[in-house]
Design a protein around this motif. Structure first.
Motif, PDB file in Angstrom:
ATOM      1  N   VAL A   1       0.838  -1.198   0.000  1.00  0.00           N
ATOM      2  CA  VAL A   1       0.000   0.000   0.000  1.00  0.00           C
ATOM      3  C   VAL A   1       0.877   1.253   0.000  1.00  0.00           C
ATOM      4  N   ASP A   2       2.150   1.048  -0.297  1.00  0.00           N
ATOM      5  CA  ASP A   2       3.108   2.135  -0.498  1.00  0.00           C
ATOM      6  C   ASP A   2       3.239   3.047   0.724  1.00  0.00           C
ATOM      7  N   THR A   3       3.436   2.421   1.885  1.00  0.00           N
ATOM      8  CA  THR A   3       3.665   3.177   3.111  1.00  0.00           C
ATOM      9  C   THR A   3       4.656   2.420   3.979  1.00  0.00           C
ATOM     10  N   ASN A   4       4.979   2.977   5.131  1.00  0.00           N
ATOM     11  CA  ASN A   4       5.873   2.257   6.025  1.00  0.00           C
ATOM     12  C   ASN A   4       5.074   1.485   7.067  1.00  0.00           C
ATOM     13  N   GLU A   5       5.748   0.609   7.760  1.00  0.00           N
ATOM     14  CA  GLU A   5       5.086  -0.283   8.724  1.00  0.00           C
ATOM     15  C   GLU A   5       4.363   0.491   9.827  1.00  0.00           C
ATOM     16  N   ALA A   6       4.996   1.527  10.368  1.00  0.00           N
ATOM     17  CA  ALA A   6       4.388   2.283  11.464  1.00  0.00           C
ATOM     18  C   ALA A   6       3.095   2.966  11.025  1.00  0.00           C
ATOM     19  N   GLN A   7       3.106   3.608   9.864  1.00  0.00           N
ATOM     20  CA  GLN A   7       1.905   4.269   9.372  1.00  0.00           C
ATOM     21  C   GLN A   7       0.807   3.257   9.061  1.00  0.00           C
ATOM     22  N   PHE A   8       1.200   2.118   8.520  1.00  0.00           N
ATOM     23  CA  PHE A   8       0.236   1.070   8.213  1.00  0.00           C
ATOM     24  C   PHE A   8      -0.417   0.540   9.486  1.00  0.00           C
ATOM     25  N   LEU A   9       0.392   0.246  10.514  1.00  0.00           N
ATOM     26  CA  LEU A   9      -0.150  -0.271  11.777  1.00  0.00           C
ATOM     27  C   LEU A   9      -1.039   0.758  12.461  1.00  0.00           C
ATOM     28  N   TYR A  10      -0.655   2.030  12.416  1.00  0.00           N
ATOM     29  CA  TYR A  10      -1.483   3.099  12.976  1.00  0.00           C
ATOM     30  C   TYR A  10      -2.851   3.108  12.293  1.00  0.00           C
ATOM     31  N   THR A  11      -2.831   3.048  10.975  1.00  0.00           N
ATOM     32  CA  THR A  11      -4.070   3.055  10.200  1.00  0.00           C
ATOM     33  C   THR A  11      -4.946   1.858  10.544  1.00  0.00           C
ATOM     34  N   LEU A  12      -4.342   0.681  10.639  1.00  0.00           N
ATOM     35  CA  LEU A  12      -5.114  -0.516  10.997  1.00  0.00           C
ATOM     36  C   LEU A  12      -5.730  -0.392  12.382  1.00  0.00           C
ATOM     37  N   ALA A  13      -4.945   0.089  13.343  1.00  0.00           N
ATOM     38  CA  ALA A  13      -5.448   0.209  14.713  1.00  0.00           C
ATOM     39  C   ALA A  13      -6.626   1.180  14.778  1.00  0.00           C
ATOM     40  N   ILE A  14      -6.460   2.357  14.199  1.00  0.00           N
ATOM     41  CA  ILE A  14      -7.524   3.362  14.244  1.00  0.00           C
ATOM     42  C   ILE A  14      -8.759   2.882  13.490  1.00  0.00           C
ATOM     43  N   SER A  15      -8.583   2.291  12.317  1.00  0.00           N
ATOM     44  CA  SER A  15      -9.762   1.854  11.554  1.00  0.00           C
ATOM     45  C   SER A  15     -10.468   0.688  12.254  1.00  0.00           C
ATOM     46  N   SER A  16      -9.728  -0.171  12.921  1.00  0.00           N
ATOM     47  CA  SER A  16     -10.346  -1.279  13.663  1.00  0.00           C
ATOM     48  C   SER A  16     -11.151  -0.762  14.856  1.00  0.00           C
TER      49      SER A  16
END
Length: 107
Positions: A55-70
């Motif tokens: 998804v063309d991002t880094n791991e930290a930004q991806f995990l942040y996005t997953l946590a908030i969206s969940s």
């Protein structure tokens, strides 16, 4: 390419934009300054890293996005829990995140 939801795409874009601005250019309530340490098995981390790259991002930004969206999804599915969390944050004097404000809770 992995398909993210509209909310997830918007969250990733917002994080990337704020990162370019830097802490000095953001109001205090928008500065991400808390850290949560998460440990993964090697294989779980490899999966997360691969998803993030796709998804063309880094791991930290991806995990942040997953946590908030969940969390957002869980709150959208339990209105009483969402209201209790809002009340608790407001009692503590914490500004509600943009995604928790009423006009952003549309399913």
């Amino acid at each position: 390419m992995i398909q993210l939801t509209e909310f997830q795409n918007k969250t990733l874009s917002t994080i990337a934009e704020r990162r370019k601005i830097g802490k000095a250019g953001l109001p205090q309530e928008l500065i991400r300054d808390e850290q949560v340490k998460v440990r993964f098995t090697e294989s779980d981390r490899a999966v997360i890293d691969t998803f993030a790259k796709n998804v063309d991002t880094n791991e930290a930004q991806f995990l942040y996005t997953l946590a908030i969206s969940s969390v957002r999804d869980m709150m959208n599915n339990d209105a009483s829990l969402a209201q209790e969390i809002k009340r608790e944050l407001l009692r503590a004097g914490i500004v509600l995140p943009e995604w928790m404000q009423d006009d952003h809770e549309q399913r």
